[in-house]
Design an enzyme around this catalytic site. Structure first.
Site, short mmCIF file in Angstrom:
data_model
loop_
_atom_site.label_atom_id
_atom_site.label_comp_id
_atom_site.label_asym_id
_atom_site.label_seq_id
_atom_site.Cartn_x
_atom_site.Cartn_y
_atom_site.Cartn_z
N ALA A 68 1.09 -1.17 0.47
CA ALA A 68 -0.16 0.11 -0.23
C ALA A 68 1.14 1.13 0.23
O ALA A 68 2.25 1.55 -0.29
CB ALA A 68 -1.05 0.79 1.37
N ASN A 69 0.42 2.53 0.25
CA ASN A 69 0.93 3.77 -0.02
C ASN A 69 0.41 4.73 1.59
O ASN A 69 -0.53 3.88 2.17
CB ASN A 69 1.33 4.24 -1.05
CG ASN A 69 -0.34 4.57 -1.76
OD1 ASN A 69 -0.88 5.20 -0.67
ND2 ASN A 69 -0.69 4.59 -3.14
N ARG A 70 0.47 5.55 2.12
CA ARG A 70 0.61 6.84 2.54
C ARG A 70 -0.55 6.80 2.81
O ARG A 70 -1.54 8.35 3.27
CB ARG A 70 1.18 7.42 3.20
CG ARG A 70 2.77 6.26 3.78
CD ARG A 70 3.44 7.61 4.47
NE ARG A 70 5.09 7.05 4.93
CZ ARG A 70 6.25 6.38 4.95
NH1 ARG A 70 5.70 6.66 3.10
NH2 ARG A 70 6.83 5.29 4.68
N ALA B 213 -4.77 6.89 -4.97
CA ALA B 213 -3.02 6.82 -4.71
C ALA B 213 -2.89 5.27 -4.82
O ALA B 213 -2.97 4.35 -4.10
CB ALA B 213 -2.37 6.45 -3.63
#
Length: 403
Positions: free
Chosen positions: A211-213, A277
């Site tokens: 995943a990402n932030r 995102a």
């Protein structure tokens, strides 16, 4: 906006959350609305028509074949006399019948006959909310123009389980009603805008994911701002710790492939704003069981590219009139954004430098990159960015829908 003198038909559905409708009637009326209740048979198992009617100050309707009411085709009169129809709580069964076009009781007949906007406040066990059949029905109803508020996360009253499925609170539903009824006066009235938001979670095994932030704050704020300008908004959201924006139809997904499917199901749209995102890669084969440490070299993860949702829609046959993408970069911001604009078939790229605390933070500094040049905005809160972008989208679409 106020609900003063607005005629709201409140369909009280079956479920323990029906007790919240007592407060909901009060919240709607204190905002000036005229509330006409329709109660399903199962709703009367949880709250009485006497209590609902006393708070509404009017008759409570319940039977499709009531001799007195149906002398003048009462279900049509109820349906056509409303400015807004609210279904609360909206059960899985009710949404299934709505998606299939079944009008086998008074509530169902009214929902088929109304020309007014319809706002659903779902409430059910978390397993029922995430069931594939429910997800299909939600997507069908969203495509039909039905609006949603909630459900929220929390503990279920009837089972003690925790998860997504609690009915939205009365104040949230009242705010959503105000947003929906405010659509007719905004510059985006009559427009359908698709927005994606948040990260995606690409499973490695049952307990780990890529995943990402991304927090989803910017995407959710944009969806809310577009709704306030009158748009019918479909928000496709990855996993976030945020409530659904009021007056917005929200579809929840986990992975990039699920997000693409939900986006394609929501088309056609007048405009699409791709803020999410999406993870660039996913594992080729996620493990069925947790990968254990063995003391040897860590296991190799074979990665494959996720679908490129912006390019798929921006260059596809069902392309909206206006396609907006986001470019989150840590270097060469404007160069990378211009390349993305050309490569992915977008009309506008909102470029932001995420090398600081933008992802998960409260503020953002963006540049609007289009074929006509670059427009730099000062550092603003994400809400202010959303409001300015929503107005820009309204300007670009114009009264005739041309980008």
């Amino acid at each position: 906006m106020s609900l003063f003198d607005k005629r709201i038909l409140l369909i009280v559905g079956g479920g323990i959350a029906a007790y919240k409708c007592l407060d909901l009637v009060r919240r709607l009326r204190e905002r000036g609305a005229k509330v006409t209740p329709v109660m399903t048979r199962s709703a009367a198992e949880f709250v009485t028509p006497l209590s609902i009617g006393a708070l509404a100050g009017t008759k409570v309707y319940g039977e499709l074949f009531d001799r007195d009411d149906e002398e003048d085709v009462g279900h049509i009169r109820l349906a056509r006399g409303a400015d807004l129809v609210i279904v609360a709580p909206a059960s899985a069964a009710r949404m299934g019948r709505m998606a299939a076009g079944i009008g086998d009781d008074l509530a169902g007949a009214v929902l088929l006959a109304t020309r007014a906007p319809v706002l659903l406040a779902p409430a059910m066990n978390p397993a029922m909310w995430t069931h594939p059949a429910t997800r299909r029905n939600v997507e069908t109803l969203a495509r039909d123009g039905i609006r949603f508020v909630g459900p929220n996360r929390g503990e279920m009253a009837e089972s003690g389980e925790a998860g997504e499925g609690r009915m939205a609170e009365p104040l949230e539903i009242a705010a959503a009603a105000e947003a929906v009824l405010g659509e007719a006066r905004g510059p985006l009235a009559g427009r359908h805008v698709l927005v994606t938001s948040g990260p995606t979670h690409e499973p490695i095994d049952p307990v780990r994911y890529i995943a990402n932030r991304s927090s989803g704050r910017q995407g959710h704020a944009i969806a809310a701002s577009l709704a306030r300008l009158g748009a019918r908004v479909t928000l496709v959201s990855g996993p976030v710790a945020l409530p659904d924006p009021p007056g917005v139809s929200t579809v929840h997904v986990e992975t990039g492939r699920e997000m693409l499917g939900a986006v394609e199901a929501a088309l056609p749209a007048d405009a699409a704003v791709f803020v999410a995102a999406v993870a660039d890669w996913r594992t080729q084969d996620d493990a069925a069981h947790k990968i254990k440490k063995t003391g040897d070299a860590p296991p190799a993860l074979r990665l494959v590219e996720n679908p490129d949702i912006l390019r798929t829609v921006g260059t596809g046959p069902r392309r909206p009139a206006l396609v907006v993408g986001f470019a989150a970069e840590t270097r060469d911001l404007l160069e990378n954004a211009a390349a993305k604009l050309a490569r992915k078939g977008a009309d506008l790229i909102v470029a932001n430098d995420v090398s600081g605390e933008v992802m998960g933070g409260e503020a953002n500094t963006v540049h609007l990159v289009s074929r006509s040049g670059v427009e730099a905005w000062p550092t603003l809160s994400k809400t202010e960015v959303a409001e300015r972008l929503a107005l820009d989208i309204a300007r670009r679409l114009g009264p005739s829908g041309g980008a």
